[in-house]
Design a protein around this motif. Sequence first.
Motif, PDB file in Angstrom:
ATOM      1  N   ASN A  41      85.331 -28.091 -64.723  1.00 20.67           N
ATOM      2  CA  ASN A  41      83.873 -28.207 -64.705  1.00 20.67           C
ATOM      3  C   ASN A  41      83.447 -29.415 -65.530  1.00 20.67           C
ATOM      4  O   ASN A  41      83.378 -29.353 -66.752  1.00 20.67           O
ATOM      5  N   ASN A  42      83.158 -30.539 -64.849  1.00 19.71           N
ATOM      6  CA  ASN A  42      82.696 -31.755 -65.527  1.00 19.71           C
ATOM      7  C   ASN A  42      81.183 -31.909 -65.396  1.00 19.71           C
ATOM      8  O   ASN A  42      80.686 -33.019 -65.230  1.00 19.71           O
ATOM      9  N   THR A  43      80.462 -30.790 -65.456  1.00 20.36           N
ATOM     10  CA  THR A  43      79.000 -30.831 -65.429  1.00 20.36           C
ATOM     11  C   THR A  43      78.478 -30.345 -66.780  1.00 20.36           C
ATOM     12  O   THR A  43      79.243 -29.886 -67.631  1.00 20.36           O
ATOM     13  N   GLU A 102      87.387 -31.123 -59.355  1.00 25.46           N
ATOM     14  CA  GLU A 102      86.361 -31.033 -60.393  1.00 25.46           C
ATOM     15  C   GLU A 102      84.996 -30.754 -59.792  1.00 25.46           C
ATOM     16  O   GLU A 102      84.694 -31.180 -58.679  1.00 25.46           O
ATOM     17  N   ALA A 104      81.339 -31.879 -60.178  1.00 24.71           N
ATOM     18  CA  ALA A 104      80.615 -33.034 -60.704  1.00 24.71           C
ATOM     19  C   ALA A 104      79.154 -32.896 -60.284  1.00 24.71           C
ATOM     20  O   ALA A 104      78.858 -32.312 -59.242  1.00 24.71           O
ATOM     21  N   GLN A 106      75.337 -35.052 -59.950  1.00 28.05           N
ATOM     22  CA  GLN A 106      74.612 -36.314 -60.004  1.00 28.05           C
ATOM     23  C   GLN A 106      73.264 -36.119 -59.318  1.00 28.05           C
ATOM     24  O   GLN A 106      73.207 -35.624 -58.193  1.00 28.05           O
ATOM     25  N   THR A 110      75.288 -30.808 -57.100  1.00 24.20           N
ATOM     26  CA  THR A 110      76.643 -30.496 -57.546  1.00 24.20           C
ATOM     27  C   THR A 110      77.603 -30.677 -56.382  1.00 24.20           C
ATOM     28  O   THR A 110      77.302 -30.287 -55.263  1.00 24.20           O
ATOM     29  N   LYS A 113      85.080 -32.586 -56.125  1.00 24.13           N
ATOM     30  CA  LYS A 113      85.873 -33.757 -55.736  1.00 24.13           C
ATOM     31  C   LYS A 113      87.316 -33.522 -56.166  1.00 24.13           C
ATOM     32  O   LYS A 113      87.575 -32.875 -57.179  1.00 24.13           O
TER      33      LYS A 113
END
Length: 116
Positions: A41-43, A102, A104, A106, A110, A113
Motif C-alpha cells: 500500500n503506497n497510498t 502496489e 498507488a 494520484q 486509486t 500496478k
Amino acid sequence: MLKTINNQNKTSFVNNHNNNLLYELSVDEASVIIGGYTLVNNTNGRQYFSTLGPTRFPKNRDLVPGGEDNYPGQENYILYREKDDPFTPVIFPVDDPEGTYEFAAQNGVTSIKRLF
C-alpha cells in the motif's frame, strides 16, 4: 522437517536436525516459497479490498499506509475501489501469482500496478 514461526512480518524456518540454523525471510522471499503475490500500500490511506479466484470465495482484506502482505496465488483477482465518490469498483487480474504489486493513488484515483 521444517517448522514455521511467524514473527512481525517475517517468517523464520528452523531445521529440527540443526536447531542452530535459523533463517529470517522477507515477505518477498517467503512468497517465492509459498507461491503467493505481494501487495504493497503506497497510498496515504487504508485500502480495503477483496481477493478472490475461480475456486476461492472472496476474502475481505485491508492494508494500512506503507503496509504490505502476501496473498495466495490462487486468489488471482483483487476487487477494490478506484474512487470513493462516485463509488467505482474495479477488478484487477493478478497475472503473476508470485509478483509484487502496489496500490498507488494520484488525483483521487486509486490503481494497482505491478512493481516486479
